[in-house]
Design a protein around this motif. Structure first.
Motif, PDB file in Angstrom:
ATOM      1  N   GLU A  75      -6.036  12.567  -0.067  1.00 24.80           N
ATOM      2  CA  GLU A  75      -6.918  12.580   1.108  1.00 24.80           C
ATOM      3  C   GLU A  75      -6.869  11.257   1.850  1.00 24.80           C
ATOM      4  O   GLU A  75      -6.952  11.213   3.074  1.00 24.80           O
ATOM      5  CB  GLU A  75      -8.357  12.912   0.670  1.00 24.80           C
ATOM      6  N   ARG A  76      -6.701  10.187   1.102  1.00 31.81           N
ATOM      7  CA  ARG A  76      -6.601   8.872   1.730  1.00 31.81           C
ATOM      8  C   ARG A  76      -5.347   8.786   2.603  1.00 31.81           C
ATOM      9  O   ARG A  76      -5.397   8.285   3.728  1.00 31.81           O
ATOM     10  CB  ARG A  76      -6.554   7.805   0.634  1.00 31.81           C
ATOM     11  N   THR A  77      -4.220   9.290   2.101  1.00 35.05           N
ATOM     12  CA  THR A  77      -2.981   9.237   2.877  1.00 35.05           C
ATOM     13  C   THR A  77      -3.096  10.072   4.141  1.00 35.05           C
ATOM     14  O   THR A  77      -2.611   9.688   5.204  1.00 35.05           O
ATOM     15  CB  THR A  77      -1.797   9.730   2.019  1.00 35.05           C
ATOM     16  N   VAL A  78      -3.737  11.216   4.046  1.00 31.62           N
ATOM     17  CA  VAL A  78      -3.823  12.129   5.179  1.00 31.62           C
ATOM     18  C   VAL A  78      -4.885  11.680   6.196  1.00 31.62           C
ATOM     19  O   VAL A  78      -4.748  11.913   7.394  1.00 31.62           O
ATOM     20  CB  VAL A  78      -4.111  13.565   4.667  1.00 31.62           C
ATOM     21  N   GLY A  90       3.335   8.535   6.416  1.00 31.75           N
ATOM     22  CA  GLY A  90       3.787   9.649   5.587  1.00 31.75           C
ATOM     23  C   GLY A  90       2.868  10.842   5.613  1.00 31.75           C
ATOM     24  O   GLY A  90       3.118  11.835   4.926  1.00 31.75           O
ATOM     25  N   ALA A  91       1.787  10.770   6.402  1.00 29.70           N
ATOM     26  CA  ALA A  91       0.801  11.849   6.397  1.00 29.70           C
ATOM     27  C   ALA A  91       1.451  13.209   6.655  1.00 29.70           C
ATOM     28  O   ALA A  91       1.120  14.206   6.003  1.00 29.70           O
ATOM     29  CB  ALA A  91      -0.290  11.569   7.420  1.00 29.70           C
ATOM     30  N   ASP A  95       0.853  -1.176   0.000  1.00 33.60           N
ATOM     31  CA  ASP A  95       0.000   0.000   0.000  1.00 33.60           C
ATOM     32  C   ASP A  95       0.897   1.237   0.000  1.00 33.60           C
ATOM     33  O   ASP A  95       1.681   1.431   0.931  1.00 33.60           O
ATOM     34  CB  ASP A  95      -0.894  -0.015   1.250  1.00 33.60           C
ATOM     35  N   PRO A  96       0.801   2.072  -1.041  1.00 28.51           N
ATOM     36  CA  PRO A  96       1.739   3.204  -1.124  1.00 28.51           C
ATOM     37  C   PRO A  96       1.560   4.219   0.004  1.00 28.51           C
ATOM     38  O   PRO A  96       2.479   4.984   0.286  1.00 28.51           O
ATOM     39  CB  PRO A  96       1.413   3.830  -2.479  1.00 28.51           C
ATOM     40  N   ALA A  97       0.395   4.226   0.634  1.00 23.33           N
ATOM     41  CA  ALA A  97       0.188   5.171   1.733  1.00 23.33           C
ATOM     42  C   ALA A  97       0.837   4.665   3.014  1.00 23.33           C
ATOM     43  O   ALA A  97       1.010   5.405   3.967  1.00 23.33           O
ATOM     44  CB  ALA A  97      -1.308   5.394   1.973  1.00 23.33           C
ATOM     45  N   ILE A  98       1.190   3.386   3.051  1.00 25.51           N
ATOM     46  CA  ILE A  98       1.673   2.786   4.292  1.00 25.51           C
ATOM     47  C   ILE A  98       3.114   2.295   4.197  1.00 25.51           C
ATOM     48  O   ILE A  98       3.897   2.461   5.119  1.00 25.51           O
ATOM     49  CB  ILE A  98       0.718   1.631   4.697  1.00 25.51           C
ATOM     50  N   ASN A 127       6.302   8.034  -2.351  1.00 23.55           N
ATOM     51  CA  ASN A 127       5.312   6.970  -2.539  1.00 23.55           C
ATOM     52  C   ASN A 127       3.973   7.330  -1.920  1.00 23.55           C
ATOM     53  O   ASN A 127       2.921   6.941  -2.418  1.00 23.55           O
ATOM     54  CB  ASN A 127       5.792   5.677  -1.879  1.00 23.55           C
ATOM     55  N   PHE A 128       4.036   8.093  -0.814  1.00 24.56           N
ATOM     56  CA  PHE A 128       2.800   8.448  -0.105  1.00 24.56           C
ATOM     57  C   PHE A 128       1.871   9.286  -0.982  1.00 24.56           C
ATOM     58  O   PHE A 128       0.690   9.425  -0.692  1.00 24.56           O
ATOM     59  CB  PHE A 128       3.128   9.204   1.185  1.00 24.56           C
ATOM     60  N   ALA A 129       2.429   9.876  -2.054  1.00 29.34           N
ATOM     61  CA  ALA A 129       1.611  10.689  -2.952  1.00 29.34           C
ATOM     62  C   ALA A 129       1.186   9.898  -4.188  1.00 29.34           C
ATOM     63  O   ALA A 129       0.665  10.469  -5.137  1.00 29.34           O
ATOM     64  CB  ALA A 129       2.386  11.940  -3.365  1.00 29.34           C
TER      65      ALA A 129
END
Lengths: 536, 306
Positions: free
Chosen positions: A113-116, A124-125, A40-43, A174-176
């Motif tokens: 918005e999902r990452t934040v 990475g928020a 998961d790129p947000a994680i 990646n978080f973006a």
């Protein structure tokens, strides 16, 4: 630095001639010891999944392969307003997700918005703190990020609450990455096991604890990429066994590199000679001195310690896998000052300085260190060097988590050797080496500024440098950062010890531009650009 | 018999709850902060606090434990902090390889151990006997990772008879099973030897010999089965030793079982996985012991159920 970047770009352009003739096809096998945690790129936030995610997903920005130079990726072009507060990205048209749907500006907004969103629990928020409405979105008060606006299907506008010169780097993290909302919603917290992006590869198999298979994304928007048809990641493989298998031709890349204990043997073995590629990374190993604890509140004492330590010897202890450092920034980082001399190794001068500070007979102190090899051995070398000028340092060898906890308390650890926990930059900008580890913001309980050095004046200068968002000011901005870091080093809250080198080992079946095997952002290699000789 | 089994099973649940409490306390005492670990080094204090709240890490200890226990009773082992996946999914995926390896390990230790034990007993006080007993001593005391790496080096790397590591074909199974069985084989060789010596001096063996049966027949039909009985009952107890063995063996051979999962989780302080694997292993040991007790019952009718 500029020169280095240009040289890097030139090498890449030269190899670019050959690139056009590379045929797509073939497969390679990469091994890792640890299971892949999440895609998961947000994680995902470890070295193993970082570059895997980069091959599955794309962000608005990226780096020229093998270099630290920013280029647009899913953005075709971008525009920054005069005040540096509004970024308008024009998206590339016709880019498709692995599920066949076309990527739009709505997806960009959704992904940020999902990452934040606090429910995502993204490490990475915090990088997106400059976006307007971040506080409301990251606390869960607002579902949407006020500053992100879909202008039309292929245009997205991002408004910042303060100028942030690193913002384009942040958009390359990646978080973006842009994810398709329908897939992310469908899988929820298991999106990391079912990743769908726009990247060069797509995940086709994941057998937990055994292997993952990436297949070429036939619809990838960059013609000719990726070079390989397939990458097989085998996990659960001891690095030492991976090396034996590599020698036999069963494995193409040993993802964990060469085990430290075997390093010299492998490096001097003619069999492996052509398989090893050496490169730099954005890493500095350092000793922190807690400026809130006597006698390290005395700048002369800190400078004396800087002069007392023989860094060449420490580099020899780790078999030459690093280069000695004299300032916080690593040489690969823009803002590194080649002309800076720092504190040369000179025990006589160190003793004199210590006497001047009123410690002619030295003092007793403690040196904290993580208890995994080779860190305690390095700490012993430092201990001996300190003894040379009369400082009696007792080594406190603890589990990594305990050292980090002690560093985060104002009065616990007078000295810490950062080995194993040292700072490796998230993105190639000097700003990333300041705030959390040398700025006032990191000098808080639970923070990473273990020297508790907080210089209000430098903090103000740093904030000002990071507000120089106009691309025309890039050069003066880096110059300012250069001065900030040398000013810090004159005050000596750290003893910079070395910058670790990277050694990638790969089979001779593989080829590609040299830079991609030691890419500063893709570790161990830039998967998209590797090609197989037997497919040619 | 049914009542006995039921009582034992209920007892095993109490044991498991006890183990979960002890493990939970030990992991609770670790200085690692899961929230900070998930949040990463770039997180703000607010983010860390938010994650702590979502995971219920801010609750008092007893409440956290009761929550965990509540989930456990519904078969919910929680989600991994690092892998961000259901722990039960991770364990389910890795259980079959572990069971296969343990089965093969038991087979290997019995085959090797019992054979060597019988041979040593029959050649009592010979050079062969002494040699075998020294070997069994080595087997019992050699660290498994040393044995494993030695086997890999000789039979996989040098001779190329087996794959270097991995999982999938019967060839992959041989070296890890031997490594796992090597320790147990030493024990079984020693036990089988003394058990055989015991049986060989019994009257019925002398009678069998006296009524004219061949020596081979006496040994195979009369001595070995009788010597075997008390030993086979030990296999159930072996589960515990094998459970600890697979952590090392699976890591050395890249075997995708729960031992490797546990080892990785320990290194990354992934508490939900450590908890989950510990409970599964404990449960297996409890069942193994129950199995051993029931087996002993059949072997020795003098044992009474209570």
């Amino acid at each position: 630095m500029r020169k280095w970047l240009l040289a890097g770009a030139a090498i890449f352009l030269l190899s670019g001639v050959a690139v056009a003739e590379v045929k797509q096809g073939g497969s390679m096998t990469v091994t890792y010891k640890d299971d892949v945690s999440t895609l998961d790129p947000a994680i995902g936030y470890d070295w193993q999944n970082w570059s895997m995610i980069k091959s599955l997903f794309d962000s608005l920005m990226d780096y020229q392969p093998g270099t630290t130079e920013l280029i647009p990726d899913l953005a075709e072009s971008y525009d920054i307003s005069q005040d540096g507060l509004t970024y308008t990205f024009k998206l590339r048209q016709g880019v498709k997700f692995h599920n066949g749907r076309e990527m739009t500006a709505e997806d960009v907004k959704y992904s940020l918005e999902r990452t934040v969103n606090p429910e995502t629990q993204s490490p990475g928020a915090g990088f997106f703190g400059a976006i307007k409405g971040f506080d409301a979105a990251s606390s869960g008060d607002a579902k949407e990020l006020e500053g992100v606006e879909v202008v039309e299907e292929a245009t997205v506008k991002i408004v910042l609450s303060r100028p942030d010169a690193t913002f384009l780097h942040v958009m390359a993290l990646n978080f973006a990455s842009v994810v398709p909302s329908e897939e992310a919603e469908k899988h929820g917290p298991d999106f990391g096991k079912n990743p769908v992006g726009t990247g060069a590869f797509k995940l086709t198999e994941w057998t937990l604890g055994q292997r993952l298979v990436f297949e070429r994304n036939a619809d990838y928007y960059q013609a000719g990429l990726p070079r390989l048809d397939q990458i097989v990641f085998e996990v659960g493989q001891e690095p030492i066994v991976a090396l034996l298998r590599l020698e036999r031709g069963e494995v193409d890349i040993a993802g964990d590199g060469i085990p430290p204990a075997k390093f010299l043997e492998v490096k001097n073995d003619p069999k492996f000679k052509d398989m090893i590629i050496e490169g730099s990374q954005l890493h500095t190993g350092y000793v922190t001195m807690n400026v809130k604890m006597a006698p390290f509140d005395n700048v002369k004492v800190r400078q004396a310690v800087n002069m007392a330590i023989n860094k060449d010897r420490i580099v020899r202890i780790i078999n030459g896998r690093a280069v000695p450092a004299n300032q916080p920034l690593p040489p690969l980082m823009p803002g590194y000052d080649e002309s800076y001399e720092g504190f040369a190794y000179d025990q006589e001068k160190a003793k004199a300085l210590l006497a001047e500070a009123g410690f002619a007979d030295g003092f007793d102190t403690e040196l904290f260190v993580a208890n995994t090899d080779p860190q305690p051995r390095i700490a012993q070398a430092i201990q001996q060097d300190l003894a040379g000028i009369g400082i009696r340092a007792q080594i406190k060898s603890l589990a990594q988590a305990n050292v980090i906890a002690a560093g985060g308390e104002a009065d616990q650890a007078p000295m810490i050797w950062s080995g194993g926990m040292a700072w490796i930059a998230d993105f190639p900008d000097p700003s990333n080496f300041y705030g959390p580890i040398l700025g006032c913001g990191g000098a808080v309980p639970g923070g990473w500024n273990w020297s508790w050095y907080c210089n209000e004046e430098l903090d103000a200068r740093a904030a000002k440098a990071d507000s120089m968002a106009d691309p025309a000011q890039a050069e003066p901005r880096i110059e300012e950062w250069k001065k900030i870091f040398t000013a810090i080093q004159d005050e000596a809250p750290w003893v910079p010890i070395f910058n670790e080198q990277r050694f990638t080992i790969r089979s001779d079946r593989l080829d590609g531009p040299e830079g991609i095997f030691v890419d500063p952002v893709h570790i161990p290699v830039h998967y998209d650009y590797v090609f197989a000789k037997d497919a040619q | 018999m049914a009542a006995y089994l039921l009582r034992r099973l209920l007892g095993s649940i109490l044991i498991l709850i006890g183990i979960s409490l002890v493990t939970f306390v030990l992991l609770y005492l670790l200085p690692a902060d899961p929230a900070r670990q998930i949040a990463g080094r770039s997180a703000t204090a607010a983010t860390v606090e938010n994650i702590r709240e979502q995971l219920g890490l801010n609750l008092p200890f007893y409440e956290r434990y009761l929550r965990y226990l509540g989930g456990l009773l519904q078969g919910d082992l929680g989600r991994s902090y690092i892998q961000r996946t259901e722990v039960s999914t991770l364990i389910a995926a890795r259980l079959p390889p572990s069971l296969l390896l343990m089965g093969a390990g038991i087979l290997a230790e019995l085959l090797i151990g019992l054979t060597l034990g019988v041979v040593a007993a029959l050649r009592r006080r010979s050079r062969l006997d002494q040699g075998l007993m020294v070997l069994s001593f080595v087997g019992v005391s050699a660290p498994q990772f040393v044995v494993g790496i030695l086997l890999i080096y000789v039979f996989a790397y040098r001779l190329g008879w087996f794959p270097l590591s991995g999982y999938g074909t019967p060839q992959h199974l041989v070296l890890p099973a031997l490594t796992l069985g090597f320790l147990g084989a030493g024990w079984y060789a020693r036990m089988m030897r003394s058990s055989m010596l015991d049986v060989m001096q019994q009257d019925f063996v002398r009678t069998a010999r006296a009524k004219g049966l061949s020596k081979a027949r006496v040994i195979l039909r009369h001595a070995v089965p009788n010597a075997l009985l008390p030993i086979v009952a030990m296999v159930g107890i072996d589960v515990g030793i094998l459970m600890s063995g697979i952590v090392v063996v699976e890591s050395v051979f890249g075997w995708p079982g729960i031992g490797q999962l546990a080892w990785q989780a320990i290194q990354r302080v992934d508490i939900p996985i450590i908890m989950g694997v510990t409970l599964v292993a404990a449960w297996a040991i409890v069942i193994g012991n129950l199995f051993a007790d029931v087996l002993a019952l059949f072997v020795d009718p003098r044992i009474k159920l209570r």
